[in-house]
Write an enzyme that holds these catalytic residues in place. Structure first.
Site, PDB file in Angstrom:
ATOM      1  N   THR A 144      41.317  45.996  27.932  1.00 37.23           N
ATOM      2  CA  THR A 144      41.921  47.320  28.433  1.00 37.23           C
ATOM      3  C   THR A 144      42.351  46.991  29.810  1.00 37.23           C
ATOM      4  O   THR A 144      42.863  47.744  30.586  1.00 37.23           O
ATOM      5  CB  THR A 144      40.851  48.207  28.473  1.00 37.23           C
ATOM      6  N   LYS A 167      39.639  37.903  32.894  1.00 43.23           N
ATOM      7  CA  LYS A 167      39.840  39.725  32.343  1.00 43.23           C
ATOM      8  C   LYS A 167      38.534  40.305  32.629  1.00 43.23           C
ATOM      9  O   LYS A 167      37.470  39.718  32.511  1.00 43.23           O
ATOM     10  CB  LYS A 167      40.141  39.590  30.727  1.00 43.23           C
ATOM     11  N   GLY A 170      36.024  46.968  32.791  1.00 46.59           N
ATOM     12  CA  GLY A 170      34.858  47.915  32.586  1.00 46.59           C
ATOM     13  C   GLY A 170      33.561  47.398  31.887  1.00 46.59           C
ATOM     14  O   GLY A 170      33.540  46.328  31.659  1.00 46.59           O
ATOM     15  N   THR A 178      31.895  42.484  31.780  1.00 45.31           N
ATOM     16  CA  THR A 178      32.597  42.330  30.450  1.00 45.31           C
ATOM     17  C   THR A 178      33.704  41.593  31.094  1.00 45.31           C
ATOM     18  O   THR A 178      34.832  42.148  31.077  1.00 45.31           O
ATOM     19  CB  THR A 178      33.173  43.650  29.928  1.00 45.31           C
ATOM     20  N   GLU A 257      38.845  50.264  34.988  1.00 47.48           N
ATOM     21  CA  GLU A 257      39.258  51.403  34.146  1.00 47.48           C
ATOM     22  C   GLU A 257      39.803  52.527  34.467  1.00 47.48           C
ATOM     23  O   GLU A 257      38.847  53.209  35.170  1.00 47.48           O
ATOM     24  CB  GLU A 257      38.360  51.369  32.736  1.00 47.48           C
ATOM     25  N   THR A 387      38.485  54.546  18.760  1.00 50.29           N
ATOM     26  CA  THR A 387      39.271  55.409  18.034  1.00 50.29           C
ATOM     27  C   THR A 387      40.715  55.443  18.479  1.00 50.29           C
ATOM     28  O   THR A 387      41.416  56.094  17.618  1.00 50.29           O
ATOM     29  CB  THR A 387      38.734  56.961  18.240  1.00 50.29           C
TER      30      THR A 387
END
Length: 387
Positions: A144, A167, A170, A178, A257, A387
């Site tokens: 993300t 990278k 979040g 992460t 994020e 999703t």
């Protein structure tokens, strides 16, 4: 374009992990070289972490492979088997032992690799990796992230350089994130010294970033030292490693994020560094501080609250009458600010970067940490993540 140090090459491709963007990265030296790594403390650590820890036991590695958009975590024995399959396939293409290959993986938890697609993709990887820049690899690591994160620094007094990529935006806190970070250098240094210096650097940089107080299952920070530029001064190498890691840390915090503002918190005058870091993290992690920054609201009372909640047995020496709070270079407590100053502070908080300073008055130690504001964008990204 940021060139890799001599002796290193890279490869990036799409192997069908999720979509049509690059999701597979290999960064390799021309032979096994001194290497070191620091990993997550999560009790749900994935096979990429446990395998890389084991492969670094001898202080050497030739390559690291990064799989993006699938963490390969909480998949039981199948996850272990898939991680081994990837490492063995990459080692076969490079012509080295599987134990010389590290692996990092990032993305959704609890979903097995599409292993047939990944291994088929590895079969297409050339034995001689084509890329001499780090740019493509940095993009291939992204999940993300909105931008690739790259940094470089010269090692003073030598021809050596340090180049790094990372990278992470979040699930970041409290020890790394992460976050995957890979640093490479052409300095010649022994494995034990490299490990010692890299751990100090990580503690002062990657372990001082926080986005959302959630600890990842997949944190990985590694460094490989190829040696092509010859011996260097150890302290100069550590400063270069620190410069690269600090830049990557700040880039991670700024790209949190949904983030719009980088927050830097510096606590000075603490009893020891542990206290300074604990208080700084309490401030940068506070949702109320984060939202105040996002709204450009110079509500220093929220910073005071965050300091005050450090009420454990190790912080009983904190006395509110000895504390000083600053936004930028302007003191806001105990000195009171008038309406005109509040307007100026609001404009300052509306910038791209906000510095919050605290003097504790309990000693002479200091620590700086980095984070970001809390926005509706963060909620939207994570509400829709799978999703």
């Amino acid at each position: 374009m940021t060139e890799l140090p001599g002796g290193f090459v890279a490869y990036v491709a799409n192997v069908g992990v999720k979509d049509t963007t690059d999701d597979f990265v290999v960064l390799a030296a021309d032979r096994p070289v001194p290497a070191a790594g620091v990993f997550t403390r999560s009790r749900f650590a994935g096979p990429s972490v446990t395998m890389s820890r084991a492969h670094l036991a001898d202080g050497r590695a030739r390559a690291i492979v990064v799989v993006s958009k699938n963490a390969n975590v909480a998949n039981g024995p199948l996850g272990d088997e898939h991680a081994a399959d990837v490492v063995e396939a990459v080692a076969d293409r490079l012509g080295c032992a599987p134990s010389d290959v590290l692996i990092a993986s990032t993305g959704v938890i609890g979903r097995p690799y599409p292993i047939e697609r990944i291994t088929a993709g590895i079969e297409r990887m050339p034995a001689d990796l084509p890329d001499t820049s780090i740019d493509g690899a940095a993009r291939g690591m992204m999940t993300t992230d909105t931008v690739p994160k790259i940094a470089s620094a010269a090692v003073a007094g030598s021809a050596a350089t340090v180049v790094g990529m990372a990278k992470g935006v979040g699930m970041i806190e409290p020890n790394m994130a992460t976050m995957i970070a890979v640093l490479v250098t052409d300095a010649a240094v022994g494995a034990a010294e490299l490990d010692d210096r890299f751990r100090r650097v990580v503690d002062d940089t990657f372990n001082c970033v926080s986005i959302d107080t959630d600890t990842s299952t997949s944190d990985t920070a590694v460094v490989l030292a190829g040696g092509a530029a010859g011996p260097v001064d150890g302290d100069a190498l550590e400063r270069a490693l620190h410069d690269v890691a600090r830049s990557l840390t700040q880039q991670i915090a700024a790209d949190g994020e949904g983030a719009e503002t980088l927050i830097e918190v510096t606590v000075v005058g603490a009893r020891d560094r542990a206290q300074a870091k604990r208080v700084a993290k309490a401030i940068v992690n506070s949702p109320l501080v984060k939202t105040a920054v996002h709204g450009a609201d110079p509500n220093w009372g929220r910073v005071a609250m965050a300091i005050g909640k450090c009420d454990g047995p190790d912080d009983t020496d904190i006395d509110q009458d000895a504390v000083v709070i600053r936004f930028g270079d302007r003191e806001v407590y105990p000195k009171r600010v008038d309406e005109a100053e509040l307007a100026e502070l609001s404009a300052y908080l509306g910038g791209d970067e906000v510095q919050i300073g605290v003097t504790l008055g309990t000693g002479a130690a200091a620590c700086t940490v980095w984070g970001c504001d809390l926005t509706a964008g963060y909620i939207r990204i994570n509400a829709d993540y799978t999703t």
